[in-house]
Design an enzyme around this catalytic site. Structure first.
Site, PDB file in Angstrom:
ATOM      1  N   ASP A  28      43.750  45.257  39.372  1.00 24.69           N
ATOM      2  CA  ASP A  28      42.609  44.477  38.881  1.00 24.69           C
ATOM      3  C   ASP A  28      41.757  43.952  40.035  1.00 24.69           C
ATOM      4  O   ASP A  28      40.564  43.768  39.883  1.00 24.69           O
ATOM      5  CB  ASP A  28      43.033  43.357  37.910  1.00 24.69           C
ATOM      6  CG  ASP A  28      44.084  42.429  38.476  1.00 24.69           C
ATOM      7  OD1 ASP A  28      44.514  42.627  39.634  1.00 24.69           O
ATOM      8  OD2 ASP A  28      44.482  41.501  37.745  1.00 24.69           O
ATOM      9  N   SER A  49      51.242  41.090  38.974  1.00 23.17           N
ATOM     10  CA  SER A  49      50.000  41.169  39.738  1.00 23.17           C
ATOM     11  C   SER A  49      50.260  41.157  41.239  1.00 23.17           C
ATOM     12  O   SER A  49      50.917  42.053  41.738  1.00 23.17           O
ATOM     13  CB  SER A  49      49.091  40.016  39.309  1.00 23.17           C
ATOM     14  OG  SER A  49      47.785  40.293  39.701  1.00 23.17           O
ATOM     15  N   ASP A  90      48.556  45.876  40.427  1.00 26.38           N
ATOM     16  CA  ASP A  90      48.236  46.221  39.049  1.00 26.38           C
ATOM     17  C   ASP A  90      46.770  46.618  38.859  1.00 26.38           C
ATOM     18  O   ASP A  90      46.292  46.769  37.742  1.00 26.38           O
ATOM     19  CB  ASP A  90      48.621  45.097  38.072  1.00 26.38           C
ATOM     20  CG  ASP A  90      47.768  43.860  38.244  1.00 26.38           C
ATOM     21  OD1 ASP A  90      47.338  43.590  39.377  1.00 26.38           O
ATOM     22  OD2 ASP A  90      47.540  43.149  37.246  1.00 26.38           O
TER      23      ASP A  90
END
Lengths: 451, 452
Positions: free
Chosen positions: B245, B98, B243
């Site tokens: 998100d 992340s 990533d």
């Protein structure tokens, strides 16, 4: 089941029982550590477990900073050939070779394309046992790149070491059974180069073993059953990584795999005399062929690694084993089934002899091979004990550098634990069939008694 | 540096080349395969240079215990979660650290419902891992790897269906995206250009995981994007994390509005244009969310920090929108996870429907100052520090659901251990800069005193 065998040039075992992902990862990491990163070629056969093992191997190689050239499904000899030409630090071949379903193995290959030499292999083993592996950070992380332009250069070179034009002129009809293995997708380009009419069976690269995987008379039944109907000139039975070959003649004779190397030696030595290397349990046909061409024959332990290493030491011209394998140092440093097929076809083309005639030109021996299933630890003990009882067997001379071998005027017997399988192998050869059978049976009885 | 391995509800994170090894990744994949049960498992990853190594290890690990890896390739984390549920897989593994720096990588585990494992489920997984007794299958039971064809399609179509695509496309917006050299560098242009009808300017768009800016989409990391917004006269700047998100927004002047306000604008758009209902966020999210929800007559429910706590609560109570203060917007109708693609679509829809600018929309929101700080801390030091902090504030209104949350009325202080790094996070919010600094300074002195 003690089925894992870890050695300096390879790792083999039963998938899921002994050959597990952590073992494979650690072994590959040890190899990557020993070559300090660097470029590595990776090839595999078509067995169901080979892609998984390839992934495990790749994770370790990349994680140790290696640049992986992934050749995908690739016969071991082609991988060995390519390793020497791609400026690589080494290679790994994932193949169960002649072993049954459920098994798999990794063979380590050095930068010259030969099986990893003992010194380098011992270093890998030490690292494997110490569990001390090279770890790459993001900055020096390796990578894996697919590579599929390797078979053409291989064929180019093969066509330089055999006379491709003479073979092409003959328009041979050739039957090949690659047992659904790594050879499958390469048969057509091979046949096209040599102008062969190819008839293949078990040629879907499925990994399913439709017959016994060792090239030998019994596994040649299918080819033998129809070779006459298709006017075939010769049939070749391969193992799943194209390292071993046995021959079916145009008459449908399922020749012993012992003939393969003898035929090749008879042909190669007539134009290129020099030292020949084989193992201690290869047929006396090879002794006779070497003598016929006044070539020196040197013998070593059973196994590609030993034969090829000795070949280099002796600066020999040809090596091979009675299991149906050949290595030609001026071509590559590995047992190679494509090479063997090409040389046999060249022999047929140049001599004008049919396959059956090539076999008949060789001295006649009767060779009997028995196998007895046996755990590795029990096998060594059994063979030792038999060796003790055989010290003075019927006037023969005993030799025990690799298993037990006893030689007589007319023949020999050899009993040894298999290096690759949970087996004791018994080989008996004689000019007299009955005597060969008697000796083999007698040893088999002793083995049965011991285990 | 062995402590550079974190095993927790956010998965397994470590520094590759130190604690995070191919063997570790394969072993956790085996444990997960055993946990999930034999069957298909979705595997995807971000663009990190170590991703390929981890992916191969995960594939081998999953296959060895009889699972069938379904490879999504390099895709956003929300897509992996979406695919796990949409394909009816037994679970999923997202290979991404992340917002952590490039030297890190991680495995995040997804349950069959397409949500990250809940803490109790993660505990079961870790028990299996520690047992190290895996049910290896024999050769004939091995399942082949399958590559998912067009892995982005289902997820992005769902996003497009959710918003008013026509209105957005007719706006013909010019937008700038900072892809952070992550999955956005592959997928954001096709999404914004082909599906949203935008003219797209990108920066940091080499998809190689060698981050050209620090990966957290926080204001101080977004100068280059601000420059791009101004230079190309874009209506908005989108800053993704590696990533895909989380999302931070820059207004049309190239000024970051603060990643906590991404959620505020998304909540406003969902509640006013899509559906009314409860909103869920974590304790550290700005009070702006309460304000926005109150304007639409909706409630805000707070959870512990951690995406799964928010998602789970949302599913439990049927929330229509929610998310985290770090720029993670969740719309359960699309998929119950943080998703920068959903967030971008909602922001574009907001622009299209209101015809206003980001700066003007932002000015509707009450002004709070939010200050996030972190202090490195060894795991062994944390309990003592937290005890000291609790004693200091024992006469205030305390909530101990997740670390220590002190409610001062119009301001608050939240001190908690990071789920992902060996640090203590100190988050404070107050109506003025001086107020927020005063609270944060007090907290820091207590912590530093207790560390001595």
């Amino acid at each position: 089941m003690k089925t894992l065998r870890v050695s300096s040039f390879g790792l083999r075992g039963h998938v899921g029982t002994s050959l597990t992902v952590p073992v494979v990862q650690n072994y590959a990491a040890a190899f990557a550590t020993s070559i300090e990163g660097g470029r590595v070629l990776l090839g595999r056969d078509t067995r169901y477990s080979s892609p998984m093992i390839a992934s495990a191997v790749k994770s370790s190689l990349i994680g140790s900073g290696c640049e992986v050239l992934d050749l995908g499904v690739c016969p071991t000899p082609v991988l060995q050939f390519s390793t020497a030409r791609r400026d690589a630090a080494g290679a790994l071949s994932i193949t169960a070779g002649h072993m049954g379903m459920g098994w798999n193995a990794i063979t380590l290959i050095g930068r010259d394309g030969a099986c990893l030499d003992t010194n380098s292999g011992e270093a890998v083993l030490d690292l494997f046992h110490a569990g001390d592996f090279r770890k790459a950070t993001f900055a020096n992380q390796g990578d894996a790149v697919e590579c599929n332009d390797y078979f053409e250069p291989y064929l180019d070179r093969l066509c330089e070491v055999v006379c491709v034009e003479e073979i092409r002129r003959k328009k041979f009809t050739v039957l090949i059974d690659p047992i659904g293995g790594a050879g499958c997708v390469f048969l057509k380009p091979f046949a096209d180069r040599f102008g062969l009419k190819l008839v293949s069976v078990n040629a879907e690269p499925s990994g399913y073993l439709a017959r016994e995987p060792e090239p030998r008379p019994r596994s040649a039944q299918h080819l033998a059953s129809f070779i006459e109907h298709v006017d075939g000139d010769i049939g070749f039975v391969l193992n799943s990584d194209v390292a071993r070959v046995s021959i079916v003649t145009e008459e449908g004779e399922q020749a012993s795999e012992e003939y393969s190397f003898a035929v090749v030696a008879d042909h190669v030595l007539q134009r290129q005399p020099g030292v020949v290397v084989t193992n201690t349990c290869t047929s006396r046909m090879v002794d006779d062929v070497a003598a016929r061409h006044r070539a020196q024959l040197v013998k070593t332990r059973v196994g590609q690694a030993y034969v090829v290493a000795l070949l280099a030491d002796e600066q020999g011209v040809l090596g091979g084993e009675g299991s149906g394998s050949v290595v030609l140092p001026l071509f590559s440093q590995g047992f190679d089934g494509f090479l063997m097929m090409a040389i046999i076809l060249e022999s047929m083309a140049q001599s004008g002899r049919r396959a059956s005639e090539l076999l008949r030109a060789l001295p006649k021996y009767h060779i009997i091979k028995h196998r007895r299933p046996c755990d590795a630890h029990a096998a060594y003990h059994a063979v030792d004990s038999i060796g003790g009882r055989l010290s003075e067997w019927a006037g023969g001379t005993k030799e025990s550098s690799d298993g037990i071998r006893i030689d007589w005027e007319d023949g020999w017997v050899h009993v040894r634990p298999s290096q690759t399988e949970q087996l004791i192998r018994i080989i008996s050869e004689s000019t007299d069939r009955v005597r060969a059978e008697q000796r083999a049976d007698e040893i088999a009885k002793m083995v049965d008694h011991e285990i | 540096m062995r402590e550079a391995l974190k095993v927790g509800i956010s998965g397994v994170r470590g520094v590759v080349g130190q604690s995070f090894t191919p063997q570790l990744a394969a072993s956790f994949a085996q444990a997960f395969g055993m946990y999930a049960g034999r069957g298909p498992v979705v595997v995807g990853r971000d663009t990190r240079p170590t991703g390929r190594m981890v992916e191969e290890a995960v594939i081998a690990g999953l296959q060895s215990v009889g699972n069938k890896p379904l490879l999504a390739g390099v895709v956003p984390t929300p897509t992996i979660l979406y695919l796990t549920r949409a394909l009816g897989a037994n679970g999923g593994i997202a290979i991404t650290a992340s917002h952590n720096d490039v030297e890190w990588n991680a495995l995040k585990f997804v349950g069959r419902d397409g949500m990250f494992l809940r803490p109790s489920e993660a505990d079961e997984l870790f028990d299996i891992y520690h047992q190290q007794d895996f049910p290896y299958v024999e050769e004939f039971e091995l399942r082949r790897v399958v590559e998912i064809e067009q892995p982005m399609q289902g997820h992005l179509e769902r996003v497009v269906e959710y918003v008013s695509g026509d209105a957005i496309r007719s706006g013909k917006f010019r937008v700038a995206v900072d892809c952070c050299n992550g999955v956005g560098a592959i997928h954001s242009v096709p999404f914004l250009r082909d599906r949203m009808g935008c003219e797209v300017v990108t920066i940091h768009d080499r998809p190689d995981g060698r981050f050209e800016r620090p990966p957290e989409p926080i204001p101080q990391n977004l100068e280059a994007l601000g420059h791009a917004v101004r230079k190309h006269e874009c209506v908005v700047g989108f800053a993704q994390d590696p990533d895909g998100d989380r999302l931070a927004l820059l207004d049309e002047t190239g000024t970051p509005i603060g990643e906590d306000l991404t959620l505020a604008l998304a909540v406003r758009q969902v509640l006013s244009s899509h559906a009314r209902g409860p909103v869920v966020t974590n304790q550290s999210a700005s009070k702006v969310i309460d304000h926005v929800a109150a304007e639409e007559g909706c409630d805000v429910i707070r959870t512990k920090t951690g995406e799964i706590y928010v998602s789970e609560k949302m599913m439990e109570i049927g929330a229509v929108v929610g998310g985290e203060s770090n720029g993670g917007v969740i719309v359960p109708v699309v998929h119950p996870c943080r998703d920068s693609y959903t967030a971008m679509a909602l922001v574009l829809e907001l622009l299209a429907e209101t015809g206003r600018t980001i700066a003007s929309l932002r000015s509707d929101l009450p002004k709070y100052e939010l200050l996030k700080q972190k202090i490195p801390i060894r795991p062994s030091q944390a309990p003592g520090v937290l005890r000291a902090v609790r004693r200091h504030y024992e006469n205030e209104k305390l909530d101990l659901m997740d670390g220590i949350y002190v409610d001062f009325g119009d301001s608050w202080l939240h001190i908690r251990r990071s789920n992902t790094e060996p640090i203590l996070r100190i988050i404070t919010e107050a109506p003025s800069q001086s107020a927020v600094e005063k609270i944060a300074q007090d907290a820091r002195s207590i912590i530093e005193a207790s560390l001595e």
